[in-house]
Design an enzyme around this catalytic site. Structure first.
Site, PDB file in Angstrom:
ATOM      1  CB  CYS A  88       2.719  63.251  60.978  1.00 45.34           C
ATOM      2  SG  CYS A  88       1.938  64.357  59.612  1.00 45.34           S
ATOM      3  CB  CYS A 232       5.710  65.262  53.045  1.00 46.14           C
ATOM      4  SG  CYS A 232       5.645  63.569  54.269  1.00 46.14           S
TER       5      CYS A 232
HETATM    6  O1  PYC Z   1       4.017  65.920  56.881  1.00 48.18           O
HETATM    7  O2  PYC Z   1       5.483  64.090  57.639  1.00 48.18           O
HETATM    8  C1  PYC Z   1       4.585  64.634  57.182  1.00 48.18           C
HETATM    9  C2  PYC Z   1       3.551  63.625  56.764  1.00 48.18           C
HETATM   10  C3  PYC Z   1       3.480  62.410  56.827  1.00 48.18           C
HETATM   11  C4  PYC Z   1       2.349  61.950  56.173  1.00 48.18           C
HETATM   12  C5  PYC Z   1       1.364  62.918  55.787  1.00 48.18           C
HETATM   13  N1  PYC Z   1       2.386  64.028  56.124  1.00 48.18           N
END
Ligand code: PYC
Length: 308
Positions: A88, A232
Site C-alpha cells: 500500500c 493510490c
Molecule cells: O496507495 O497503494 C495504495 C493503496 C492501495 C489500496 C489503497 N491505497
C-alpha cells in the site's frame, strides 16, 4: 479486555490506521510469512481494527511487525475491510509520517519490509515522503473484456504492488458527484476481468483528464468496494509501468497523478529491465496524523470483532 494502540492519519484524504501495539504474535519470519499467519489465524483482529463500529470500509490498517531484513526500520502488514493487501503506497506514506510523529524516525531514508519486498521511504525535511516501491510492470496491454451493462472495455493489466486493471476509455466523468456510478462500473469491470482470464486483478483504475493541474486524474476501486481517496501509490506505480512501456513518459520525468478528490502524488520511474518492461517506481506524497487512540476489545461487546 484487550488494548490496541493505534495512530490514524490520512494521505491525500485516504485514511491509514497504524497498529503500534496490542497486535497478535505472528511467530516471526519474513513479513510474507507473518502476513500468512495474520490472514489465516487473526482475521477477526483485522476486522476489529478497521471495520465498523471502530472504523469504516475505507480505512486501511497497517500493523507494525518485526522485519526479517534487519536493515529495515520495521516490517508492516497492510489490510482493509475485506482482507489483507500485498502493498500500500498511501499507507506507507502514512506509516512514515506516523513513525516520525512518534519520534521513532527523522528525515532521511528508511527501509521497510512489506510482504512483497523491501521498499525504501525517504522522509523529506518538508514532511513529504517518497516511496521507492517494489518493481512494477505491465503484464497485458489492451485486454478486452465484455462487461455487462457497459459493453466491451479495453484495459491494461499491471502490477504495482497490487494487481490493477487500468482503463482509459470508459466514457465516465471522474468527479465526486459520480462516485456511485464510478463504483458500479468499476465493480462490474473487476468482475468481468476476474471471470474472463485475469482472476488476480484486485483493483480497478479509471483514468480521465486532469482537473487540478496534474497529468491525469484517476478513480481507484479497492477490493472491498471502497474507492481510494488518494491517487493510490500502487496504482500510480502500475500506471508508471504502462506509461514507460508505451514510451509516453521519459525515465526520471515527473508524472502528477490526481485522485478523485484532486489530491496529488508525484511519480517517476527508473528502468530496471527495459526488455522485460520492469521499472522501479518512485511515488511522493504527504500525510497528516489526525488521531491517537487506544481501541478496547471486550468480548462482551457484541461487535467486539467488527461488523463483517
Ligand atoms: O496507495 O497503494 C495504495 C493503496 C492501495 C489500496 C489503497 N491505497
Amino acid at each position: 479486555m484487550k488494548r490496541i494502540q493505534v495512530i490514524d492519519s490520512h494521505t491525500g484524504g485516504e485514511p491509514t490506521r497504524v497498529v503500534i501495539s496490542g497486535g497478535p504474535d505472528l511467530g516471526g519470519g519474513s513479513v510474507a510469512d507473518q502476513l500468512k499467519v495474520f490472514s489465516e489465524q487473526h482475521d477477526r483482529f483485522r476486522s476489529a481494527v478497521v471495520n465498523e463500529p471502530r472504523g469504516s470500509d475505507v480505512l486501511v490498517g497497517a500493523m507494525l511487525c518485526p522485519p526479517s531484513d534487519k536493515s529495515c526500520v520495521t516490517g508492516v502488514l497492510f489490510f482493509n475491510n475485506v482482507g489483507v493487501l500485498a502493498m500500500c503506497g498511501h499507507g506507507t506514506i502514512g506509516l512514515v509520517v506516523t513513525l516520525a510523529h512518534l519520534g521513532r524516525i527523522g528525515p532521511g531514508e528508511h527501509r521497510i519490509e512489506s510482504c512483497v519486498g523491501v521498499v525504501t521511504a525517504t522522509l523529506h525535511p518538508d514532511g513529504s515522503v517518497s516511496v521507492a516501491n517494489v518493481p512494477s510492470y505491465r503484464k497485458v496491454k489492451a485486454a478486452t473484456v465484455d462487461v455487462p451493462g457497459l459493453g466491451k472495455i479495453s484495459g491494461d493489466l499491471a502490477w504495482g504492488g497490487n494487481w490493477f486493471f487500468l482503463v482509459e476509455n470508459h466514457g465516465l466523468t471522474l468527479d465526486l458527484k459520480s462516485v456511485e456510478q464510478l463504483t458500479d462500473a468499476s465493480w462490474r469491470i473487476r468482475q468481468a476481468v476476474n471471470t474472463q482470464g485475469f482472476p488476480e486483478v484486485d483493483h480497478v483504475e479509471l483514468f480521465g483528464p486532469p482537473q487540478s493541474g496534474g497529468n491525469s486524474r484517476n478513480f481507484v476501486l479497492c477490493p472491498g468496494k471502497s474507492y481510494d481517496r488518494s491517487p493510490c501509490g500502487t496504482g500510480t506505480s502500475a500506471k508508471l509501468a504502462c506509461l514507460a512501456a508505451d514510451g509516453k513518459l521519459a525515465e526520471g520525468a515527473d508524472w502528477i497523478q490526481e485522485s478523485i478528490l484532486g489530491t496529488k502524488f508525484v511519480g517517476s520511474f527508473r528502468w530496471l529491465d527495459r526488455a522485460k518492461g520492469e521499472i522501479a517506481p518512485l511515488v511522493t506524497g504527504t500525510a497528516c496524523v489526525n488521531g491517537e487512540a487506544t481501541l478496547l476489545l471486550d468480548d462482551k461487546d457484541p461487535f467486539c470483532w467488527g461488523i463483517r
